[in-house]
Design an enzyme around this catalytic site. Sequence first.
Site, PDB file in Angstrom:
ATOM      1  N   TYR A   1      -0.939  -1.087  10.457  1.00  0.00           N
ATOM      2  CA  TYR A   1      -0.957  -1.539   8.730  1.00  0.00           C
ATOM      3  C   TYR A   1       0.248  -0.602   8.039  1.00  0.00           C
ATOM      4  CZ  TYR A   1      -3.922  -1.606   3.788  1.00  0.00           C
ATOM      5  OH  TYR A   1      -3.951  -1.871   2.636  1.00  0.00           O
TER       6      TYR A   1
ATOM      7  N   SER B   1       0.961  -0.930   0.127  1.00  0.00           N
ATOM      8  CA  SER B   1       0.335  -0.502  -0.462  1.00  0.00           C
ATOM      9  C   SER B   1       0.571   0.595  -0.100  1.00  0.00           C
ATOM     10  CB  SER B   1      -0.964  -0.016   1.522  1.00  0.00           C
ATOM     11  OG  SER B   1      -1.019   0.948   1.940  1.00  0.00           O
TER      12      SER B   1
HETATM   13  N1  LIG Z   1      -8.977  -1.398  -2.071  1.00  0.00           N
HETATM   14  C1  LIG Z   1      -7.476  -0.291  -1.891  1.00  0.00           C
HETATM   15  O1  LIG Z   1      -7.773   0.948  -1.909  1.00  0.00           O
HETATM   16  C2  LIG Z   1      -6.187  -0.833  -1.333  1.00  0.00           C
HETATM   17  C3  LIG Z   1      -5.042   0.292  -1.564  1.00  0.00           C
HETATM   18  C4  LIG Z   1      -4.048  -0.115  -0.892  1.00  0.00           C
HETATM   19  C5  LIG Z   1      -4.101  -1.595  -0.346  1.00  0.00           C
HETATM   20  N2  LIG Z   1      -4.459  -2.581  -0.646  1.00  0.00           N
HETATM   21  C6  LIG Z   1      -4.552  -4.113  -0.519  1.00  0.00           C
HETATM   22  O2  LIG Z   1      -5.268  -4.635  -1.681  1.00  0.00           O
HETATM   23  C7  LIG Z   1      -4.748  -5.719  -1.204  1.00  0.00           C
HETATM   24  C8  LIG Z   1      -6.169  -6.582  -1.910  1.00  0.00           C
HETATM   25  O3  LIG Z   1      -7.281  -5.744  -1.154  1.00  0.00           O
HETATM   26  P1  LIG Z   1      -8.713  -5.078  -1.491  1.00  0.00           P
HETATM   27  O4  LIG Z   1      -8.387  -3.642  -1.318  1.00  0.00           O
HETATM   28  O5  LIG Z   1      -9.037  -6.088  -2.656  1.00  0.00           O
HETATM   29  O6  LIG Z   1      -9.365  -5.847  -0.336  1.00  0.00           O
HETATM   30  P2  LIG Z   1     -10.763  -6.485  -0.220  1.00  0.00           P
HETATM   31  O7  LIG Z   1     -11.652  -6.687  -0.733  1.00  0.00           O
HETATM   32  O8  LIG Z   1     -11.356  -6.658   1.256  1.00  0.00           O
HETATM   33  O9  LIG Z   1     -10.215  -8.156  -0.254  1.00  0.00           O
HETATM   34  C9  LIG Z   1      -9.531  -8.139   0.943  1.00  0.00           C
HETATM   35  C10 LIG Z   1      -9.424 -10.224   0.379  1.00  0.00           C
HETATM   36  O10 LIG Z   1      -8.476 -11.180   1.958  1.00  0.00           O
HETATM   37  C11 LIG Z   1      -9.018 -11.900   2.070  1.00  0.00           C
HETATM   38  N3  LIG Z   1      -8.812 -12.175   3.551  1.00  0.00           N
HETATM   39  C12 LIG Z   1      -8.413 -11.106   4.311  1.00  0.00           C
HETATM   40  N4  LIG Z   1      -8.761 -12.431   5.265  1.00  0.00           N
HETATM   41  C13 LIG Z   1      -7.792 -13.148   5.341  1.00  0.00           C
HETATM   42  C14 LIG Z   1      -7.532 -14.258   5.832  1.00  0.00           C
HETATM   43  N5  LIG Z   1      -7.606 -14.071   7.459  1.00  0.00           N
HETATM   44  N6  LIG Z   1      -7.036 -15.398   4.961  1.00  0.00           N
HETATM   45  C15 LIG Z   1      -7.580 -15.374   3.881  1.00  0.00           C
HETATM   46  N7  LIG Z   1      -7.763 -14.224   3.371  1.00  0.00           N
HETATM   47  C16 LIG Z   1      -8.703 -13.334   4.022  1.00  0.00           C
HETATM   48  C17 LIG Z   1     -10.617 -11.508   1.794  1.00  0.00           C
HETATM   49  O11 LIG Z   1     -10.991 -12.779   1.803  1.00  0.00           O
HETATM   50  P3  LIG Z   1     -12.071 -13.041   2.585  1.00  0.00           P
HETATM   51  O12 LIG Z   1     -12.721 -13.057   3.192  1.00  0.00           O
HETATM   52  O13 LIG Z   1     -12.625 -14.362   1.538  1.00  0.00           O
HETATM   53  O14 LIG Z   1     -11.151 -14.672   3.227  1.00  0.00           O
HETATM   54  C18 LIG Z   1     -10.313 -10.371   0.598  1.00  0.00           C
HETATM   55  O15 LIG Z   1     -10.595 -11.856  -0.895  1.00  0.00           O
HETATM   56  C19 LIG Z   1      -4.654  -6.449   0.171  1.00  0.00           C
HETATM   57  O16 LIG Z   1      -3.662  -6.384   0.707  1.00  0.00           O
HETATM   58  C20 LIG Z   1      -4.996  -4.706   0.650  1.00  0.00           C
HETATM   59  O17 LIG Z   1      -4.207  -4.042   2.210  1.00  0.00           O
HETATM   60  C21 LIG Z   1      -5.846  -1.749  -1.055  1.00  0.00           C
END
Ligand SMILES: NC(=O)c1ccc[n+]([C@@H]2O[C@H](COP(=O)([O-])OP(=O)(O)OC[C@H]3O[C@@H](n4cnc5c(N)ncnc54)[C@H](OP(=O)(O)O)[C@@H]3O)[C@@H](O)[C@H]2O)c1
Length: 269
Positions: free
Chosen positions: A174, A159
């Site tokens: 985080y 991130s």
């Molecule tokens: N969206 C943004 O703006 C943003 C910005 C910076 C970084 N990121 C990073 O991008 C990545 C993806 O995030 P996203 O934005 O796509 O959010 P998201 O839609 O909430 O996806 C998070 C994913 O992680 C999985 N997950 C969470 N806890 C888990 C666990 N204990 N075991 C296995 N899987 C787990 C969730 O699946 P389940 O709930 O089914 O387990 C889901 O598939 C993350 O690492 C996040 O920190 C996102």
Amino acid sequence: MATFCGGRETRVALDRDAAARMFDLDGRVAIVTGASSGLGASVARALASAGARVAVVARRRDRLTELAGRIGGLAVACDLSDLDRVGALVPAVAEGLEPPEILVNAAGNMFTTERAESEPLDAVRRTMDLNLLAPFLLAQAVFPHMRAVGRGAIVNVSSISGRVGIPGIPQASYAASKAGLSGLTAELAVQWARHSIRVNTVAPGFFRSEITSPLYESERALEYLRRNTPLPTEGTADDIVGAVLWLVGDAGRYVTGQTVVVDGGWTAR
Ligand SMILES: NC(=O)c1ccc[n+]([C@@H]2O[C@H](COP(=O)([O-])OP(=O)(O)OC[C@H]3O[C@@H](n4cnc5c(N)ncnc54)[C@H](OP(=O)(O)O)[C@@H]3O)[C@@H](O)[C@H]2O)c1
């Protein structure tokens, strides 16, 4: 196929097949964590479109089964916070598909929005387990398979908060976990370069997903995002997917140890 364009003086050979081959993942086995939603799901679909056989990993089995059915992949339900079980994931993929040559660590979460001075230790530990330790353990687990075939690509999803502070959205643990991924990336890249295993990180800015949905529901927050993002449009999952496809395929074969920021210019200001 090579075609030519331009005037008589400036003939340019365009080899579209060679360009497409740079992103071709035909037959390669990939693991994508966090594939039940958001960025991970988009990455899984894109890798499959490029020809990879993809094992999709998260906790919600129903979503994974549906996605795996659509992309011809393998669903592996796993709670990555349970570090004692993470080791079983890679052998399951090797058995169900074949040994993985690509690992995308996209699963992640934010467990507290308390200010730094008040973050509970339990939330700090949960953050580190899921966001930093699980990717490290998965990298360790894929290493022998990648070494055996003499190539591999690992992409960690961090991130921009691993690089800069984000005013108004407290996220100390985080941010530390995501910065840790960049340090881990550089170190693994150097240690494993001799095996042609490349390790990189993609650092997203702000994208709509489950984790960020509260932000996108507030007009005030949306205005904050617009004001701080130089590019005029909202980022989409495709913007992350492009960076990941570059890094895992031959197009990125000389890139390792890097953190690639995809944020519409947020950190460039
Ligand atoms: N969206 C943004 O703006 C943003 C910005 C910076 C970084 N990121 C990073 O991008 C990545 C993806 O995030 P996203 O934005 O796509 O959010 P998201 O839609 O909430 O996806 C998070 C994913 O992680 C999985 N997950 C969470 N806890 C888990 C666990 N204990 N075991 C296995 N899987 C787990 C969730 O699946 P389940 O709930 O089914 O387990 C889901 O598939 C993350 O690492 C996040 O920190 C996102």
